[in-house]
Design an enzyme around this catalytic site. Structure first.
Site, mmCIF file in Angstrom:
data_model
loop_
_atom_site.group_PDB
_atom_site.id
_atom_site.type_symbol
_atom_site.label_atom_id
_atom_site.label_comp_id
_atom_site.label_asym_id
_atom_site.label_seq_id
_atom_site.Cartn_x
_atom_site.Cartn_y
_atom_site.Cartn_z
ATOM 1 N N ASN A 1 37.563 45.293 53.981
ATOM 2 C CA ASN A 1 37.907 43.922 53.607
ATOM 3 C C ASN A 1 39.298 43.570 54.113
ATOM 4 O OD1 ASN A 1 39.913 44.693 51.524
ATOM 5 N ND2 ASN A 1 38.096 45.632 50.586
ATOM 6 N N ASP B 1 32.893 47.388 46.745
ATOM 7 C CA ASP B 1 31.927 47.572 45.649
ATOM 8 C C ASP B 1 30.713 48.374 46.107
ATOM 9 O OD1 ASP B 1 33.315 46.233 43.615
ATOM 10 O OD2 ASP B 1 32.762 44.296 44.498
ATOM 11 N N LYS C 1 35.856 45.141 31.239
ATOM 12 C CA LYS C 1 36.333 46.472 31.667
ATOM 13 C C LYS C 1 37.233 47.105 30.612
ATOM 14 C CE LYS C 1 36.129 45.551 36.657
ATOM 15 N NZ LYS C 1 36.523 46.046 37.970
HETATM 16 N N1 CTP Z 1 38.218 47.989 41.217
HETATM 17 C C1 CTP Z 1 38.124 49.354 41.149
HETATM 18 N N2 CTP Z 1 37.004 49.991 41.622
HETATM 19 C C2 CTP Z 1 35.991 49.298 42.148
HETATM 20 C C3 CTP Z 1 36.067 47.887 42.236
HETATM 21 C C4 CTP Z 1 37.209 47.285 41.766
HETATM 22 O O1 CTP Z 1 39.056 49.987 40.674
HETATM 23 N N3 CTP Z 1 34.931 49.942 42.608
HETATM 24 C C5 CTP Z 1 39.390 47.323 40.654
HETATM 25 C C6 CTP Z 1 40.292 46.648 41.652
HETATM 26 O O2 CTP Z 1 41.324 47.498 42.088
HETATM 27 C C7 CTP Z 1 40.808 45.479 40.843
HETATM 28 C C8 CTP Z 1 39.658 45.111 39.963
HETATM 29 O O3 CTP Z 1 38.899 46.304 39.808
HETATM 30 O O4 CTP Z 1 41.885 45.863 40.006
HETATM 31 C C9 CTP Z 1 38.787 44.059 40.552
HETATM 32 O O5 CTP Z 1 37.629 43.980 39.791
HETATM 33 P P1 CTP Z 1 36.255 43.501 40.386
HETATM 34 O O6 CTP Z 1 35.294 43.412 39.249
HETATM 35 O O7 CTP Z 1 35.864 44.287 41.578
HETATM 36 O O8 CTP Z 1 36.680 42.124 40.815
HETATM 37 P P2 CTP Z 1 36.444 41.437 42.146
HETATM 38 O O9 CTP Z 1 36.801 42.290 43.305
HETATM 39 O O10 CTP Z 1 37.194 40.178 41.981
HETATM 40 O O11 CTP Z 1 34.852 41.401 42.138
HETATM 41 P P3 CTP Z 1 33.684 40.420 41.775
HETATM 42 O O12 CTP Z 1 34.291 39.133 41.335
HETATM 43 O O13 CTP Z 1 32.955 40.394 43.027
HETATM 44 O O14 CTP Z 1 32.943 41.112 40.678
#
Ligand code: CTP
Length: 411
Positions: free
Chosen positions: A210, A279, A341
């Site tokens: 990304n 993800d 979370k």
């Molecule tokens: N994060 C993580 N491990 C993952 C995905 C995300 O530690 N596999 C952490 C990132 O570092 C950040 C936060 O979770 O602190 C982001 O949460 P996430 O739910 O992934 O949010 P977005 O990236 O905004 O995703 P989406 O809105 O697509 O759910």
């Protein structure tokens, strides 16, 4: 000026090949203004001579408990009282075991028992020795007792293997010691930060990733360091230089980041997840380059572990901070993430139209259970300092309840 100026540091050197690095450490401690007295175990003298440390520290080197002449000068109890801090670097597996069992069978272990000063140890050993359950149990015992564990780091080892067990480099050891004496809102705490993107391989030449530059995470790591914390940065691939005085652990994939973070989270008081973790990863990584064909190409993807949620779910977890990148309904979506979370704080940023990524400035909405505040658009360095200030305020507000911030494992 370094917080080590005028400090009296008792440097213990035990018998490992990394003993040669303690020579440079002695120099740098003195450059930082510290007074250094070196105590060597018998095995350490097989690697470096006492004369070397005598020349570098400007003081006689002590080695045995039963030295009438030395004891007549400054006896071991006086030496234990003299120290503002004890640093044992390198600390071998055998030394950790003896320390964990409260042995006093040589001068160095006796001093560690007799001194009430903070005690830091910098483990250095072969990766299998460090990974052995006996060593892990000893390290956990020491940690629970308030001993500050500095490292070990990862990388190539003198034995020809690669892995965790290397002694931290001199600047990282100095930073760990400085954090003991530094003032600042996060002084005495160990902060773990993730930063940058992850790369999920598809085949030997391609990956999914990304647009994260890592700038925000690196700025947060630096700001935490400025606030007096000891900082470990787990970073995906970025074009940024490793920040000074910070232990940097480079990783590529989300799975690697997950493994490193979970192996470190028991040792830290604050975890800040600034990485843009992928993800999904390829369900199967092709061993050969995927060839194009006339029709569609379908990639099977599977979920990566959520590192932030995994840390937040730990029984004895650090104060846990997440980031949220949203393109709409910023605060509502971020608050849902905060609750789902189980975080202590979330920093939400608006990435609609590609904003936020790779930019030098940003704005954040900070949300925590029952409250929140806004940080206006500004350079990421300043924004990170403000975020760290809010984290330390929230940490103090929650102190004495669920966090282990007072236990003091690791500076
Ligand atoms: N994060 C993580 N491990 C993952 C995905 C995300 O530690 N596999 C952490 C990132 O570092 C950040 C936060 O979770 O602190 C982001 O949460 P996430 O739910 O992934 O949010 P977005 O990236 O905004 O995703 P989406 O809105 O697509 O759910």
């Amino acid at each position: 000026m370094s917080s080590l100026a005028q400090k009296r540091i008792l440097l213990g050197v035990t018998g490992g090949i990394a003993a040669y690095k303690a020579c440079e450490l002695t120099r740098r401690l003195r450059d930082a203004g510290a007074e250094v007295r070196v105590v060597m175990t018998r095995a350490a003298t097989e690697f470096v001579t006492p004369l070397t440390f005598q020349a570098l520290s400007g003081q006689p080197v002590r080695g045995t408990l039963f030295d009438p002449e030395a004891e007549a000068g400054m006896d071991h109890i006086a030496l234990a009282r003299w120290a503002d801090a004890i640093l044992v670097a390198p600390a071998t597996a055998d030394f950790l075991a003896r320390l964990a069992h409260g042995r006093a069978d040589d001068l160095l272990t006796t001093l560690c028992l007799a001194s009430e000063a903070p005690l830091c140890v910098a483990p250095a050993m072969n990766r299998a020795m460090w990974a052995h359950p006996a060593t892990r149990a000893n390290a956990d015992t020491l940690c629970a007792r308030g001993v500050h564990l500095l490292g070990p780091g990862e990388g190539s080892q003198a034995c020809g293997e690669t892995g965790e067990g290397r002694m931290l480099e001199t600047p990282e050891l100095l930073a760990g010691l400085e954090a003991l004496f530094a003032g600042g809102s996060l002084a005495g705490l160990h902060v773990l930060v993730t930063a940058g993107p992850t790369r999920e391989p598809l085949d030997p030449v391609r990956y999914l990733s990304n647009r994260s530059s890592g700038k925000m995470g690196y700025a947060v790591a630096r700001a935490a360091r400025e606030a007096g914390a000891r900082v470990t940065l787990v970073t995906g691939p970025t074009a940024l230089a490793p920040p000074e005085g910070i232990e940097c652990i480079p990783v590529e994939t989300a799975a690697e980041m997950h493994e490193v973070v979970l192996s470190r989270s028991a040792q830290v008081q604050v975890f800040i997840a600034a990485a843009a973790v992928a993800d999904y990863r390829a369900a199967a990584v092709s061993t050969h380059k995927i060839k194009k064909s006339a029709g569609h190409l379908q990639l099977g993807l599977e979920r990566n572990p959520d590192i932030l949620a995994a840390v937040a779910a730990l029984a004895d977890r650090p104060f846990t901070v997440g980031f949220a990148a949203e393109t709409r309904d910023l605060e509502r979506n971020a608050r849902t993430k905060l609750m789902k979370k189980g975080l202590d704080l979330i920093a939400a940023n608006d990435v609609s139209g590609g904003r936020g990524f790779d930019a030098d400035d940003n704005a954040l909405a900070l949300l925590w259970p029952g409250g929140g505040t806004k940080l206006p658009r500004q350079p990421k360095e300043q924004l990170a300092r403000q975020l760290v200030r809010v984290i330390s305020e929230r940490l103090r507000a929650d102190q004495g309840s669920k966090f282990k911030v007072q236990r003091g494992c690791n500076p």
